[in-house]
Design a protein around this motif. Structure first.
Motif, PDB file in Angstrom:
ATOM      1  N   TYR A 189       0.882  -1.161   0.000  1.00  0.00           N
ATOM      2  CA  TYR A 189       0.000   0.000   0.000  1.00  0.00           C
ATOM      3  C   TYR A 189       0.919   1.210   0.000  1.00  0.00           C
ATOM      4  N   GLY A 190       0.879   1.971  -1.071  1.00  0.00           N
ATOM      5  CA  GLY A 190       1.827   3.075  -1.142  1.00  0.00           C
ATOM      6  C   GLY A 190       1.494   4.063  -2.239  1.00  0.00           C
ATOM      7  N   GLY A 191       2.309   5.082  -2.335  1.00  0.00           N
ATOM      8  CA  GLY A 191       2.129   6.138  -3.316  1.00  0.00           C
ATOM      9  C   GLY A 191       2.602   7.459  -2.758  1.00  0.00           C
ATOM     10  N   GLY A 192       2.093   8.545  -3.331  1.00  0.00           N
ATOM     11  CA  GLY A 192       2.530   9.873  -2.926  1.00  0.00           C
ATOM     12  C   GLY A 192       1.376  10.808  -2.635  1.00  0.00           C
ATOM     13  N   LEU A 193       1.582  11.686  -1.659  1.00  0.00           N
ATOM     14  CA  LEU A 193       0.652  12.763  -1.333  1.00  0.00           C
ATOM     15  C   LEU A 193       1.358  14.086  -1.613  1.00  0.00           C
ATOM     16  N   HIS A 194       0.823  14.863  -2.538  1.00  0.00           N
ATOM     17  CA  HIS A 194       1.392  16.175  -2.849  1.00  0.00           C
ATOM     18  C   HIS A 194       0.538  17.262  -2.203  1.00  0.00           C
ATOM     19  N   PHE A 195       1.179  18.116  -1.407  1.00  0.00           N
ATOM     20  CA  PHE A 195       0.506  19.238  -0.758  1.00  0.00           C
ATOM     21  C   PHE A 195       1.125  20.554  -1.239  1.00  0.00           C
ATOM     22  N   ALA A 196       0.321  21.584  -1.368  1.00  0.00           N
ATOM     23  CA  ALA A 196       0.869  22.923  -1.561  1.00  0.00           C
ATOM     24  C   ALA A 196       1.591  23.314  -0.275  1.00  0.00           C
ATOM     25  N   ALA A 197       2.881  23.610  -0.380  1.00  0.00           N
ATOM     26  CA  ALA A 197       3.691  23.865   0.821  1.00  0.00           C
ATOM     27  C   ALA A 197       3.766  25.358   1.101  1.00  0.00           C
ATOM     28  N   ASP A 198       2.608  25.976   1.299  1.00  0.00           N
ATOM     29  CA  ASP A 198       2.593  27.403   1.627  1.00  0.00           C
ATOM     30  C   ASP A 198       3.170  27.665   3.013  1.00  0.00           C
ATOM     31  N   HIS A 199       3.081  26.654   3.879  1.00  0.00           N
ATOM     32  CA  HIS A 199       3.645  26.752   5.233  1.00  0.00           C
ATOM     33  C   HIS A 199       4.524  25.511   5.457  1.00  0.00           C
ATOM     34  N   PRO A 200       5.702  25.471   4.827  1.00  0.00           N
ATOM     35  CA  PRO A 200       6.515  24.246   4.832  1.00  0.00           C
ATOM     36  C   PRO A 200       6.961  23.801   6.215  1.00  0.00           C
ATOM     37  N   ALA A 209      15.440  23.200  14.387  1.00  0.00           N
ATOM     38  CA  ALA A 209      16.348  23.152  13.246  1.00  0.00           C
ATOM     39  C   ALA A 209      15.588  23.084  11.925  1.00  0.00           C
ATOM     40  N   LEU A 210      14.402  22.500  11.925  1.00  0.00           N
ATOM     41  CA  LEU A 210      13.630  22.419  10.689  1.00  0.00           C
ATOM     42  C   LEU A 210      13.288  23.806  10.151  1.00  0.00           C
ATOM     43  N   ARG A 211      13.037  24.734  11.044  1.00  0.00           N
ATOM     44  CA  ARG A 211      12.773  26.106  10.572  1.00  0.00           C
ATOM     45  C   ARG A 211      14.009  26.693   9.900  1.00  0.00           C
ATOM     46  N   THR A 212      15.173  26.424  10.447  1.00  0.00           N
ATOM     47  CA  THR A 212      16.405  26.908   9.823  1.00  0.00           C
ATOM     48  C   THR A 212      16.592  26.277   8.454  1.00  0.00           C
ATOM     49  N   VAL A 213      16.299  24.982   8.343  1.00  0.00           N
ATOM     50  CA  VAL A 213      16.406  24.298   7.051  1.00  0.00           C
ATOM     51  C   VAL A 213      15.542  24.995   6.008  1.00  0.00           C
ATOM     52  N   VAL A 214      14.308  25.320   6.368  1.00  0.00           N
ATOM     53  CA  VAL A 214      13.406  25.984   5.425  1.00  0.00           C
ATOM     54  C   VAL A 214      13.881  27.404   5.115  1.00  0.00           C
ATOM     55  N   ASP A 215      14.359  28.114   6.125  1.00  0.00           N
ATOM     56  CA  ASP A 215      14.856  29.476   5.899  1.00  0.00           C
ATOM     57  C   ASP A 215      16.026  29.476   4.917  1.00  0.00           C
ATOM     58  N   VAL A 216      16.897  28.489   5.036  1.00  0.00           N
ATOM     59  CA  VAL A 216      18.106  28.459   4.214  1.00  0.00           C
ATOM     60  C   VAL A 216      17.858  27.828   2.843  1.00  0.00           C
ATOM     61  N   ALA A 217      17.103  26.711   2.818  1.00  0.00           N
ATOM     62  CA  ALA A 217      16.975  25.930   1.581  1.00  0.00           C
ATOM     63  C   ALA A 217      15.536  25.810   1.092  1.00  0.00           C
ATOM     64  N   GLY A 218      14.633  26.619   1.640  1.00  0.00           N
ATOM     65  CA  GLY A 218      13.230  26.566   1.257  1.00  0.00           C
ATOM     66  C   GLY A 218      12.926  27.380   0.011  1.00  0.00           C
ATOM     67  N   PRO A 219      11.685  27.832  -0.148  1.00  0.00           N
ATOM     68  CA  PRO A 219      11.279  28.507  -1.388  1.00  0.00           C
ATOM     69  C   PRO A 219      12.005  29.824  -1.647  1.00  0.00           C
ATOM     70  N   ASP A 220      12.574  30.433  -0.607  1.00  0.00           N
ATOM     71  CA  ASP A 220      13.277  31.715  -0.784  1.00  0.00           C
ATOM     72  C   ASP A 220      14.798  31.553  -0.741  1.00  0.00           C
ATOM     73  N   ALA A 221      15.283  30.353  -0.949  1.00  0.00           N
ATOM     74  CA  ALA A 221      16.723  30.092  -0.906  1.00  0.00           C
ATOM     75  C   ALA A 221      17.459  30.866  -1.995  1.00  0.00           C
ATOM     76  N   ALA A 222      18.746  31.106  -1.745  1.00  0.00           N
ATOM     77  CA  ALA A 222      19.571  31.844  -2.701  1.00  0.00           C
ATOM     78  C   ALA A 222      19.717  31.091  -4.022  1.00  0.00           C
ATOM     79  N   VAL A 223      19.679  29.766  -3.965  1.00  0.00           N
ATOM     80  CA  VAL A 223      19.652  28.934  -5.167  1.00  0.00           C
ATOM     81  C   VAL A 223      18.527  27.908  -4.981  1.00  0.00           C
ATOM     82  N   PRO A 224      17.909  27.431  -6.049  1.00  0.00           N
ATOM     83  CA  PRO A 224      16.837  26.433  -5.888  1.00  0.00           C
ATOM     84  C   PRO A 224      17.371  25.172  -5.215  1.00  0.00           C
ATOM     85  N   CYS A 225      16.646  24.690  -4.215  1.00  0.00           N
ATOM     86  CA  CYS A 225      17.062  23.498  -3.479  1.00  0.00           C
ATOM     87  C   CYS A 225      15.905  22.507  -3.394  1.00  0.00           C
TER      88      CYS A 225
END
Length: 461
Positions: free
Chosen positions: A208-219, A328-344
């Motif tokens: 039983y498996g697959g993927g769930l895609h969510f709009a990550a407006d609040h990652p 730390a997850l907030r730092t991850v999003v701040d650094v490598a999330g939608p506003d990152a200096a390069v796409p991550c």
């Protein structure tokens, strides 16, 4: 063509190509397009004897050797020197249903083993992408699709056929050469050119498996919810979450185009009814852009992650974590999330379970105590290491307190030489010294060094 290379070509059934010759560029090119090997000689092996001839040719001249099947895991590129052995033509697969094993030559892909094993009610301990090569994945350890139930894929290896630096073709098992057998299961391509590998299969026909895609407006909120959910799961459920901005291309499903999206991937070997119950808290997080979680035959597991099939450039790495710290997850999003200096792309895989248990005869895989693996990747038309490297490093620095190692399978270098301290991070300290002893015995001149190179003890760090 020189007389030496002409002699080599006479011994080899497959093509032997030099720079500038027809087919050279095609033969040296793999899945990673950001950088490619540029060897002095490339040998397209069709059989173990071709591999032996190529290794002997290189050893007699002290030339470095690189081996490539699909080219997903190229680490450091040959640059005008050495011999590249391509194994993509070596495609034999044999399933022993009674013994519960599969033997695959060096060019075999996981999808081919899945298809051959399925009629017997069996499945390999493969990863998320069926178009990945069997050998390279197993040599690196293998963080499998069902890994919380099965553990590391390399622990299922039963035998390896390998041409070592002396040109000998060896059939390596736990009984014939326990140190080399241990080193090959997790130590990467340091010890020779593998021509075939035998691995145990597991009795799995569906999941039983697959993927769930969510709009990550609040990652950050989604990552916190995913973390909390993983703390409740049985070992039969292996999952991960990925965060990325999808390009606005016709090949991308319309609901995802141009959006920053969280993709939760699920593989559960229990019943569909129990799977529905376990996944319900995720579905309750909000509307899904796409929801493909369902009962499926094991032959369709490639649909869970939807890993790209088109060759492209990429650069990235990972850290193995004892904990997924909420702050730390907030730092991850701040650094490598939608506003990152390069796409991550940020990818978190839930470990623990069988990953954390040491089998009776474990291989050299490091970081078995990790609870999660966090990867950061950046892609593009060329390996974007100059811009991406400092961004990725900021993520790793933020997670340093919880880092217990790195996974060899998921270190995607940019073609530059790999420093020895980077390799040490992949293994326990005592295991690294044991690996160096095995390397010194079987490859004292470090012919096989275009990888996550473990230098022989005579080499300078």
């Amino acid at each position: 063509m020189s007389a030496d290379v002409e002699t080599l070509a006479a011994e080899v059934r497959g093509p032997v190509l030099l720079p500038g010759s027809g087919g050279y560029d095609e033969e040296r090119t793999g899945f990673q397009t950001g950088f490619r090997h540029r060897p002095a000689v490339v040998v397209g092996a069709t059989r173990p004897e071709d591999v032996r001839a190529a290794v002997r040719f290189a050893a007699e001249r002290r030339l470095p050797v690189a081996v490539q099947s699909t080219g997903h895991g190229i680490v450091t590129a040959l640059d005008g020197e050495g011999v590249l052995i391509t194994t993509r033509r070596m495609k034999a697969v044999l399933v022993d249903a009674e013994g519960g094993t599969a033997s695959a030559q060096a060019g075999v892909l996981w999808g081919e083993v899945i298809e051959r094993a399925a009629p017997h009610g069996l499945a390999p301990v493969n990863g998320s992408a069926p178009h990945i090569g069997v050998v390279g994945y197993l040599l690196g350890g293998g963080v499998g699709l069902l890994g919380r139930r099965t553990g590391y894929a390399s622990d299922y290896v039963r035998a390896i056929d390998i041409v070592t630096a002396d040109g000998a073709l060896r059939h390596v098992t736990a009984g014939s050469d326990p140190d080399l057998f241990w080193a090959l299961r997790g130590g990467g391509g340091n010890f020779g050119a593998v021509t075939a590998i035998e691995t145990a299969l597991v009795p799995v026909t569906r999941l039983y498996g697959g993927g769930l895609h969510f709009a990550a407006d609040h990652p950050v909120d989604l990552l916190h919810a995913y973390r909390a959910w993983t703390l409740t799961l049985p070992e039969e459920l292996t999952s991960s979450i990925g965060l990325m901005t999808f390009p606005s291309l016709p090949s991308v499903p319309e609901p995802l185009r141009g959006r920053y999206v969280a993709h939760v991937r699920i593989a559960f070997t229990g019943s569909a009814e129990e799977g529905e119950r376990l996944v319900a808290p995720l579905r309750a997080l909000g509307p899904r852009l796409i929801d493909t979680v369902r009962e499926m035959p094991y032959t369709e597991v490639g649909t869970i992650y939807q890993d790209p099939h088109v060759p492209h450039a990429y650069f990235g790495g990972n850290v193995l974590l004892s904990e997924l710290d909420p702050t730390a997850l907030r730092t991850v999003v701040d650094v490598a999330g939608p506003d990152a200096a390069v796409p991550c792309i940020v990818d978190i895989r839930h470990l623990g379970g069988a990953f954390a248990r040491r089998p009776t005869d474990p291989g050299a895989v490091g970081g078995r105590d990790a609870a999660y693996m966090l990867r950061v990747m950046t892609g593009g038309t060329a390996a974007p290491s100059t811009a991406a490297r400092p961004v990725h490093q900021r993520v790793y620095d933020a997670l340093k307190q919880w880092t217990v190692g790195r996974s060899l399978n998921s270190v995607y270098n940019d073609g530059a030489p790999v420093r020895q301290e980077q390799v040490r991070e992949l293994f326990a300290a005592e295991d690294f010294e044991r690996l160096r002893r095995v390397k010194t015995l079987h490859d004292p001149h470090n012919l096989f060094r275009f990888n996550h190179n473990i230098r022989p003890t005579a080499a300078t760090d």
